[in-house]
Design a protein around this motif. Structure first.
Motif, PDB file in Angstrom:
ATOM      1  N   ILE A  46       0.864  -1.179   0.000  1.00 45.37           N
ATOM      2  CA  ILE A  46       0.000   0.000   0.000  1.00 45.37           C
ATOM      3  C   ILE A  46       0.900   1.227   0.000  1.00 45.37           C
ATOM      4  CG2 ILE A  46      -1.711   1.310   1.305  1.00 45.37           C
ATOM      5  CD1 ILE A  46      -2.596  -1.375   2.563  1.00 45.37           C
ATOM      6  N   ALA A  47       0.926   1.955  -1.105  1.00 49.81           N
ATOM      7  CA  ALA A  47       1.715   3.192  -1.185  1.00 49.81           C
ATOM      8  C   ALA A  47       0.770   4.374  -1.063  1.00 49.81           C
ATOM      9  CB  ALA A  47       2.467   3.246  -2.512  1.00 49.81           C
ATOM     10  N   MET A  48       1.059   5.270  -0.116  1.00 51.85           N
ATOM     11  CA  MET A  48       0.231   6.474   0.060  1.00 51.85           C
ATOM     12  C   MET A  48       1.142   7.648   0.434  1.00 51.85           C
ATOM     13  SD  MET A  48      -3.116   6.126  -0.327  1.00 51.85           S
ATOM     14  CE  MET A  48      -3.896   7.369   0.701  1.00 51.85           C
ATOM     15  N   GLY A  69      -3.787 -13.207   6.719  1.00 53.08           N
ATOM     16  CA  GLY A  69      -2.736 -14.210   6.709  1.00 53.08           C
ATOM     17  C   GLY A  69      -1.715 -13.977   5.605  1.00 53.08           C
ATOM     18  N   ARG A  70      -1.416 -12.700   5.320  1.00 48.58           N
ATOM     19  CA  ARG A  70      -0.452 -12.383   4.266  1.00 48.58           C
ATOM     20  C   ARG A  70       0.405 -11.206   4.700  1.00 48.58           C
ATOM     21  NH1 ARG A  70      -3.971 -10.641  -0.196  1.00 48.58           N
ATOM     22  NH2 ARG A  70      -1.971 -10.489  -1.250  1.00 48.58           N
ATOM     23  N   ASP A  71       1.524 -11.027   4.019  1.00 44.77           N
ATOM     24  CA  ASP A  71       2.377  -9.862   4.282  1.00 44.77           C
ATOM     25  C   ASP A  71       1.881  -8.688   3.448  1.00 44.77           C
ATOM     26  OD1 ASP A  71       4.032 -11.149   6.043  1.00 44.77           O
ATOM     27  OD2 ASP A  71       5.389 -11.856   4.460  1.00 44.77           O
ATOM     28  N   ILE A  72       1.560  -7.593   4.129  1.00 46.86           N
ATOM     29  CA  ILE A  72       1.144  -6.385   3.408  1.00 46.86           C
ATOM     30  C   ILE A  72       1.968  -5.227   3.962  1.00 46.86           C
ATOM     31  CG2 ILE A  72      -0.757  -4.821   2.860  1.00 46.86           C
ATOM     32  CD1 ILE A  72      -2.606  -7.318   3.406  1.00 46.86           C
ATOM     33  N   ALA A  73       2.735  -4.587   3.084  1.00 42.08           N
ATOM     34  CA  ALA A  73       3.615  -3.507   3.518  1.00 42.08           C
ATOM     35  C   ALA A  73       2.981  -2.160   3.214  1.00 42.08           C
ATOM     36  CB  ALA A  73       4.950  -3.612   2.775  1.00 42.08           C
ATOM     37  N   TYR A  74       3.236  -1.201   4.081  1.00 40.66           N
ATOM     38  CA  TYR A  74       2.890   0.194   3.774  1.00 40.66           C
ATOM     39  C   TYR A  74       4.165   0.898   3.331  1.00 40.66           C
ATOM     40  CZ  TYR A  74       2.216   5.171   4.462  1.00 40.66           C
ATOM     41  OH  TYR A  74       2.212   6.529   4.280  1.00 40.66           O
ATOM     42  N   VAL A  75       4.069   1.590   2.191  1.00 40.37           N
ATOM     43  CA  VAL A  75       5.228   2.314   1.667  1.00 40.37           C
ATOM     44  C   VAL A  75       4.869   3.801   1.561  1.00 40.37           C
ATOM     45  CG1 VAL A  75       6.832   2.534  -0.264  1.00 40.37           C
ATOM     46  CG2 VAL A  75       5.865   0.287   0.311  1.00 40.37           C
ATOM     47  N   PRO A  76       5.413   4.630   2.455  1.00 39.13           N
ATOM     48  CA  PRO A  76       5.132   6.068   2.312  1.00 39.13           C
ATOM     49  C   PRO A  76       5.836   6.610   1.067  1.00 39.13           C
ATOM     50  CG  PRO A  76       6.616   5.655   4.178  1.00 39.13           C
ATOM     51  CD  PRO A  76       6.284   4.319   3.585  1.00 39.13           C
ATOM     52  N   VAL A  77       5.101   7.382   0.264  1.00 34.08           N
ATOM     53  CA  VAL A  77       5.687   7.966  -0.948  1.00 34.08           C
ATOM     54  C   VAL A  77       5.444   9.466  -0.947  1.00 34.08           C
ATOM     55  CG1 VAL A  77       5.467   5.878  -2.358  1.00 34.08           C
ATOM     56  CG2 VAL A  77       3.557   7.499  -2.264  1.00 34.08           C
ATOM     57  N   PRO A  79     -13.013   4.511  16.470  1.00 32.71           N
ATOM     58  CA  PRO A  79     -12.652   4.718  17.867  1.00 32.71           C
ATOM     59  C   PRO A  79     -11.154   4.796  18.106  1.00 32.71           C
ATOM     60  CG  PRO A  79     -13.130   2.417  17.489  1.00 32.71           C
ATOM     61  CD  PRO A  79     -13.354   3.108  16.174  1.00 32.71           C
ATOM     62  N   ARG A  80     -10.337   4.684  17.016  1.00 38.82           N
ATOM     63  CA  ARG A  80      -8.905   4.499  17.227  1.00 38.82           C
ATOM     64  C   ARG A  80      -8.135   5.154  16.085  1.00 38.82           C
ATOM     65  NH1 ARG A  80      -5.852  -0.655  16.713  1.00 38.82           N
ATOM     66  NH2 ARG A  80      -7.694  -1.473  15.669  1.00 38.82           N
ATOM     67  N   LEU A  81      -7.011   5.794  16.434  1.00 36.43           N
ATOM     68  CA  LEU A  81      -6.102   6.328  15.412  1.00 36.43           C
ATOM     69  C   LEU A  81      -5.171   5.216  14.954  1.00 36.43           C
ATOM     70  CD1 LEU A  81      -5.220   9.707  17.146  1.00 36.43           C
ATOM     71  CD2 LEU A  81      -6.218   9.502  14.862  1.00 36.43           C
ATOM     72  N   LEU A  82      -5.043   5.072  13.623  1.00 37.02           N
ATOM     73  CA  LEU A  82      -4.105   4.091  13.066  1.00 37.02           C
ATOM     74  C   LEU A  82      -3.284   4.773  11.981  1.00 37.02           C
ATOM     75  CD1 LEU A  82      -7.030   2.255  13.357  1.00 37.02           C
ATOM     76  CD2 LEU A  82      -5.432   0.521  12.660  1.00 37.02           C
ATOM     77  N   THR A  83      -2.010   4.451  11.905  1.00 34.61           N
ATOM     78  CA  THR A  83      -1.232   4.846  10.734  1.00 34.61           C
ATOM     79  C   THR A  83      -1.572   3.876   9.606  1.00 34.61           C
ATOM     80  OG1 THR A  83       0.600   3.407  11.286  1.00 34.61           O
ATOM     81  CG2 THR A  83       0.672   5.659  12.199  1.00 34.61           C
ATOM     82  N   PHE A  84      -1.152   4.209   8.391  1.00 40.89           N
ATOM     83  CA  PHE A  84      -1.358   3.262   7.292  1.00 40.89           C
ATOM     84  C   PHE A  84      -0.552   1.985   7.530  1.00 40.89           C
ATOM     85  CE2 PHE A  84      -3.508   6.720   5.345  1.00 40.89           C
ATOM     86  CZ  PHE A  84      -4.404   6.136   4.456  1.00 40.89           C
ATOM     87  N   ALA A  85       0.582   2.127   8.205  1.00 39.10           N
ATOM     88  CA  ALA A  85       1.368   0.925   8.539  1.00 39.10           C
ATOM     89  C   ALA A  85       0.590   0.043   9.508  1.00 39.10           C
ATOM     90  CB  ALA A  85       2.715   1.329   9.142  1.00 39.10           C
ATOM     91  N   ASP A  86      -0.082   0.653  10.493  1.00 39.47           N
ATOM     92  CA  ASP A  86      -0.920  -0.123  11.428  1.00 39.47           C
ATOM     93  C   ASP A  86      -2.035  -0.845  10.670  1.00 39.47           C
ATOM     94  OD1 ASP A  86       0.491   0.953  13.605  1.00 39.47           O
ATOM     95  OD2 ASP A  86      -0.969   2.590  13.891  1.00 39.47           O
ATOM     96  N   ALA A  87      -2.708  -0.096   9.763  1.00 42.27           N
ATOM     97  CA  ALA A  87      -3.833  -0.690   9.026  1.00 42.27           C
ATOM     98  C   ALA A  87      -3.340  -1.853   8.167  1.00 42.27           C
ATOM     99  CB  ALA A  87      -4.517   0.374   8.161  1.00 42.27           C
ATOM    100  N   ALA A  88      -2.198  -1.646   7.493  1.00 41.88           N
ATOM    101  CA  ALA A  88      -1.651  -2.715   6.641  1.00 41.88           C
ATOM    102  C   ALA A  88      -1.335  -3.945   7.488  1.00 41.88           C
ATOM    103  CB  ALA A  88      -0.404  -2.218   5.921  1.00 41.88           C
ATOM    104  N   ALA A  89      -0.768  -3.720   8.680  1.00 42.84           N
ATOM    105  CA  ALA A  89      -0.406  -4.846   9.543  1.00 42.84           C
ATOM    106  C   ALA A  89      -1.658  -5.582  10.024  1.00 42.84           C
ATOM    107  CB  ALA A  89       0.410  -4.352  10.737  1.00 42.84           C
TER     108      ALA A  89
END
Ligand SMILES: NC(=O)c1ccc[n+]([C@@H]2O[C@H](COP(=O)([O-])OP(=O)(O)OC[C@H]3O[C@@H](n4cnc5c(N)ncnc54)[C@H](OP(=O)(O)O)[C@@H]3O)[C@@H](O)[C@H]2O)c1
Length: 277
Positions: free
Chosen positions: A146-148, A203-211, A186-196
């Motif tokens: 996920i690039a954002m 059940g998969r690896d999903i990375a957040y890539v800040p661009v 109800p909760r603040l999440l970074t995109f990295a948190d959401a991806a995790a």
């Protein structure tokens, strides 16, 4: 014809979209008549063709208004002004507008709707959970990246189910007239948190890539006109610059219950199979 005797209908603009579909389902479940406003509706409704608006409004007592592509885009405020005035002239009493948080352009559209003379409610929503499962971030989730242009900013993602619950309350209950509801989860999440959290549920690896915004706009421009890519990038870069990194109590204020957590959304959505490669 609404098929419901003399009950006047609710026109759900964007009635096949993320929130509109859910609003239409809820109204139908209460045996309330629904008209779907979209290019595939009968009659069709197209924001880009004002000649379609009056036929779509026929028989509508209230309207759930979602603008497409985004209320912050150029032309949205003028379209909302013209549409909301026409809606009132056509006999609609109540307008409920889906808007976004921290978007000055969207707030110009909100003002136009408020001045239409209708009973109004404004829903200023955070970034939807369902962007990851039904919209532009589904492909990136399936690709595992996920690039954002969002750095490590936190966002209080909100469930479109909660947005729909508040919209239906506003359409059907006078207590919500004149309210501006800021709708967050109800909760603040970074995109990295959401991806995790999605990765763990699916059940998969999903990375957040800040661009950078420039990188993001260039990537988008491979799939859409460059000016649209720039507008979307500018919108994301502004609403994800930290201005919205706080919780709001709109769901609880409107419904008397807390909003749904991403920790419930992720496993429930994984169970539907939508995130299977
Ligand atoms: N995504 C988010 O995180 C978020 C957060 C806050 C606010 N918002 C706001 O949400 C709004 C979009 O609502 P949504 O996410 O519920 O809808 P959506 O999922 O983007 O669905 C789009 C809907 O609009 C219809 N549509 C597309 N082009 C159209 C056109 N030219 N004229 C009329 N209808 C058209 C589509 O049906 P057809 O294809 O049949 O026309 C569909 O029903 C935007 O204004 C945005 O500002 C979104």
């Amino acid at each position: 014809m609404t098929g419901n005797g003399d009950k006047r209908a609710t026109l759900v603009v964007g009635g096949t979209g993320k929130t509109g579909r859910r609003v239409a389902e809820r109204l139908r479940a209460r045996d309330l008549p629904v008209l779907v406003g979209s290019r595939s509706g009968a009659p069709p409704f197209d924001w880009d063709d004002p000649g379609t608006w009056a036929p779509a409004l026929r028989g509508a007592d209230s309207v759930y208004v979602t603008y497409y592509p985004d209320l912050a885009f150029p032309g949205a405020a003028a379209a909302i002004r013209d549409f909301s005035r026409l809606a009132v002239q056509s006999g609609a009493r109540r307008l409920v507008l889906l808007s976004g948080r921290g978007e000055p352009e969207a707030q110009a559209a909100e003002r136009e709707l408020r001045e239409s003379g209708a009973e109004w409610t404004i829903l200023r929503a955070a970034f939807f959970f369902q962007n990851f499962s039904e919209h532009f971030l589904l492909g990136p989730v399936l690709d595992g990246e996920i690039a954002m242009p969002a750095g490590d900013v936190a966002e209080p993602f909100v469930d479109a189910e909660d947005v729909a619950d508040v919209a239906v309350a506003a359409l059907t209950d006078d207590r919500h007239i004149g309210e501006v509801y800021e709708l967050t989860g109800p909760r603040l999440l970074t995109f990295a948190d959401a991806a995790a959290e999605i990765g763990e549920a699916a059940g998969r690896d999903i990375a957040y890539v800040p661009v950078s915004p420039e990188e993001y706009a260039a990537a988008l421009a491979e799939h859409m006109p460059a000016d649209e890519a720039r507008l979307l990038t500018d919108l994301f870069a502004s609403v994800l610059d930290g201005r919205n990194a706080h919780l709001s109590d709109g769901v609880r204020r409107a419904l008397g219950r807390p909003p749904r957590d991403f920790a419930d959304f992720a496993p429930d959505t994984a169970a539907t199979g939508v995130w299977e490669a």
